[in-house]
Design an enzyme around this catalytic site. Structure first.
Site, PDB file in Angstrom:
ATOM      1  N   ASN A  34       0.258  -1.407   0.264  1.00 44.79           N
ATOM      2  CA  ASN A  34       0.061   0.055  -0.432  1.00 44.79           C
ATOM      3  C   ASN A  34       0.581   1.236  -0.039  1.00 44.79           C
ATOM      4  OD1 ASN A  34      -1.636   2.514   0.325  1.00 44.79           O
ATOM      5  ND2 ASN A  34      -2.325   0.843   2.496  1.00 44.79           N
ATOM      6  N   TRP A  35       0.750   1.581  -0.625  1.00 42.07           N
ATOM      7  CA  TRP A  35       1.804   2.801  -1.431  1.00 42.07           C
ATOM      8  C   TRP A  35       0.989   4.362  -1.123  1.00 42.07           C
ATOM      9  CZ3 TRP A  35       4.123   2.726  -7.119  1.00 42.07           C
ATOM     10  CH2 TRP A  35       4.553   1.669  -6.537  1.00 42.07           C
ATOM     11  N   LYS A  36       0.023   3.639  -0.182  1.00 45.92           N
ATOM     12  CA  LYS A  36      -0.635   5.612  -0.003  1.00 45.92           C
ATOM     13  C   LYS A  36      -0.119   6.676  -0.743  1.00 45.92           C
ATOM     14  CE  LYS A  36       0.041   3.141   4.765  1.00 45.92           C
ATOM     15  NZ  LYS A  36       0.128   3.580   6.315  1.00 45.92           N
ATOM     16  N   HIS A  47      -9.785   1.275   4.647  1.00 39.83           N
ATOM     17  CA  HIS A  47      -8.266   1.919   5.411  1.00 39.83           C
ATOM     18  C   HIS A  47      -8.352   2.710   6.779  1.00 39.83           C
ATOM     19  CE1 HIS A  47      -4.114   2.729   6.585  1.00 39.83           C
ATOM     20  NE2 HIS A  47      -3.697   1.217   5.876  1.00 39.83           N
ATOM     21  N   GLU A  77      -7.126   4.800   7.770  1.00 36.07           N
ATOM     22  CA  GLU A  77      -6.020   6.230   7.642  1.00 36.07           C
ATOM     23  C   GLU A  77      -7.277   6.881   7.026  1.00 36.07           C
ATOM     24  OE1 GLU A  77      -2.575   6.185   5.495  1.00 36.07           O
ATOM     25  OE2 GLU A  77      -1.856   5.108   7.310  1.00 36.07           O
ATOM     26  N   GLU A  94      -5.129  -4.594  10.059  1.00 33.93           N
ATOM     27  CA  GLU A  94      -4.568  -3.555  10.461  1.00 33.93           C
ATOM     28  C   GLU A  94      -4.302  -2.882  11.064  1.00 33.93           C
ATOM     29  OE1 GLU A  94      -2.659  -2.649   6.680  1.00 33.93           O
ATOM     30  OE2 GLU A  94      -4.082  -1.715   6.745  1.00 33.93           O
ATOM     31  N   GLY A 132       2.842   2.082  10.137  1.00 33.89           N
ATOM     32  CA  GLY A 132       3.972   3.111  10.329  1.00 33.89           C
ATOM     33  C   GLY A 132       4.359   3.385  11.696  1.00 33.89           C
ATOM     34  N   SER A 180       3.380  -2.044  10.497  1.00 34.42           N
ATOM     35  CA  SER A 180       4.988  -2.346  10.546  1.00 34.42           C
ATOM     36  C   SER A 180       5.648  -4.186  10.050  1.00 34.42           C
ATOM     37  CB  SER A 180       5.346  -2.099  11.499  1.00 34.42           C
ATOM     38  OG  SER A 180       4.953  -0.348  12.027  1.00 34.42           O
ATOM     39  N   GLY A 203       2.489  -0.829   4.117  1.00 33.28           N
ATOM     40  CA  GLY A 203       2.914   0.396   3.848  1.00 33.28           C
ATOM     41  C   GLY A 203       4.270   0.844   2.933  1.00 33.28           C
ATOM     42  N   GLY A 204       5.262   1.047   4.727  1.00 31.50           N
ATOM     43  CA  GLY A 204       6.259   1.731   4.321  1.00 31.50           C
ATOM     44  C   GLY A 204       7.269   0.160   3.302  1.00 31.50           C
TER      45      GLY A 204
HETATM   46  P1  PGA Z   1       3.020   0.184   7.787  1.00 33.49           P
HETATM   47  O1  PGA Z   1       1.017   0.544   6.847  1.00 33.49           O
HETATM   48  O2  PGA Z   1       3.650  -1.213   6.418  1.00 33.49           O
HETATM   49  O3  PGA Z   1       3.381   1.003   6.927  1.00 33.49           O
HETATM   50  O4  PGA Z   1       2.755   0.480   8.707  1.00 33.49           O
HETATM   51  C1  PGA Z   1       0.596  -0.715   6.584  1.00 33.49           C
HETATM   52  C2  PGA Z   1      -0.752  -0.324   6.069  1.00 33.49           C
HETATM   53  O5  PGA Z   1      -1.089   1.311   6.844  1.00 33.49           O
HETATM   54  O6  PGA Z   1      -1.666  -0.756   5.458  1.00 33.49           O
END
Ligand code: PGA
Length: 265
Positions: free
Chosen positions: A12-14, A108, A110, A185, A191, A231, A252-253
């Site tokens: 997930n590149w956000k 998600h 966010e 999640e 993150g 994470s 994500g990251g």
């Molecule tokens: P993260 O994000 O791996 O950076 O913790 C995961 C996500 O929000 O899908």
């Protein structure tokens, strides 16, 4: 390691990586070879959820990349439930179909935290997109305050209530065939570098699967992949994926750089 529902490694590149960075990502990724050679390990599939503006570049670059990277399904991070109309800032299913997208991330944390997404609106998106033929990865997860207050299970139950409503004859009847994926999640792990321990994650997954079994039926529980996100890195991915209830990772990251992304496989 063989998994009954396979193993999905998703990125997930956000709100990261525009067109130039997207092209550069695939250029570097193309030079990386997996230990398993030109294919993912047996049962492993991959999807990457990119910003809508990078979608076309990602699809082109991905298609030109050597195997196994050309097998990554490129998706987007949200879509509306209506097919068109006065919904400024949204993207519709028909637009995504035209762009060749097959998979969409929905709900998600966010989007729930910053953009007013609720369990109801996430459900409306989910059901409409499933009806239009998409694969949907629906995200759920508790906040730190909810976990500390012992409310993890009630939070997951609330977030999944519209989805399980009506049981095996509910609005999702016919879609419990693996095209709906759930990403667990925990918000406190996203993150932050704080990963749920493999057993914390496995317990939450087992709870979700039991919820599906009790409220929808054994078939839905058996066929729905449940991914862990929060994470996930090349360092902890193997231990998390070894858990029996974990069917993949939403990352994500660590999905932003070709090196770390490739080391998730
Ligand atoms: P993260 O994000 O791996 O950076 O913790 C995961 C996500 O929000 O899908």
């Amino acid at each position: 390691m063989s998994k009954p529902r396979g193993l999905r490694i998703a990125g997930n590149w956000k709100m990261n990586q525009g067109v130039a960075e997207t092209r550069a990502f695939f250029e570097s990724l193309s030079k990386i070879q997996l230990p398993s050679g030109k294919s993912f390990a047996p049962g492993v599939t991959s999807s990457l959820y990119v910003p809508a503006l990078s979608l076309s570049a990602a699809k082109d670059a991905c298609a030109k990349a050597p195997a196994p990277w050309n097998g990554i399904a490129i998706g987007v991070q949200n879509a509306h439930w209506e097919k068109s109309g006065a919904y400024t800032g949204e993207i519709s299913g028909p637009m995504l179909l035209e762009a060749g997208v097959k998979t969409v991330l929905i709900g998600h944390s966010e989007r729930r935290q910053f953009f007013g997404e609720t369990s109801e609106t996430a459900f409306k998106r989910t059901v409409s997109l499933l009806q239009q033929g998409f694969e949907v990865m629906l995200c759920v997860g508790e906040t730190r305050a909810q976990r500390e207050a012992g409310q993890t299970e009630s939070c997951l139950r609330e977030q999944l209530a519209p989805v399980t409503f009506g049981g095996s004859t509910g609005p999702l009847m016919g879609f419990w065939n693996g095209r709906l994926l759930i990403a667990y999640e925990p918000v406190w792990a996203i993150g932050t570098g704080l990963t749920a321990t493999p057993s914390q994650a496995n317990d939450a997954h087992a709870f979700i699967r039991k919820l599906l079994k009790d409220q929808v039926g054994p078939d839905a529980a058996a066929k729905t992949p449940i991914l862990y996100g929060g994470s996930v890195t090349p360092k902890n991915v193997a231990e998390l994926m070894a858990q029996p209830e974990i069917d993949g990772a939403l990352v994500g990251g660590a999905s932003l750089k070709p090196d770390s992304f490739s080391q998730l496989f």
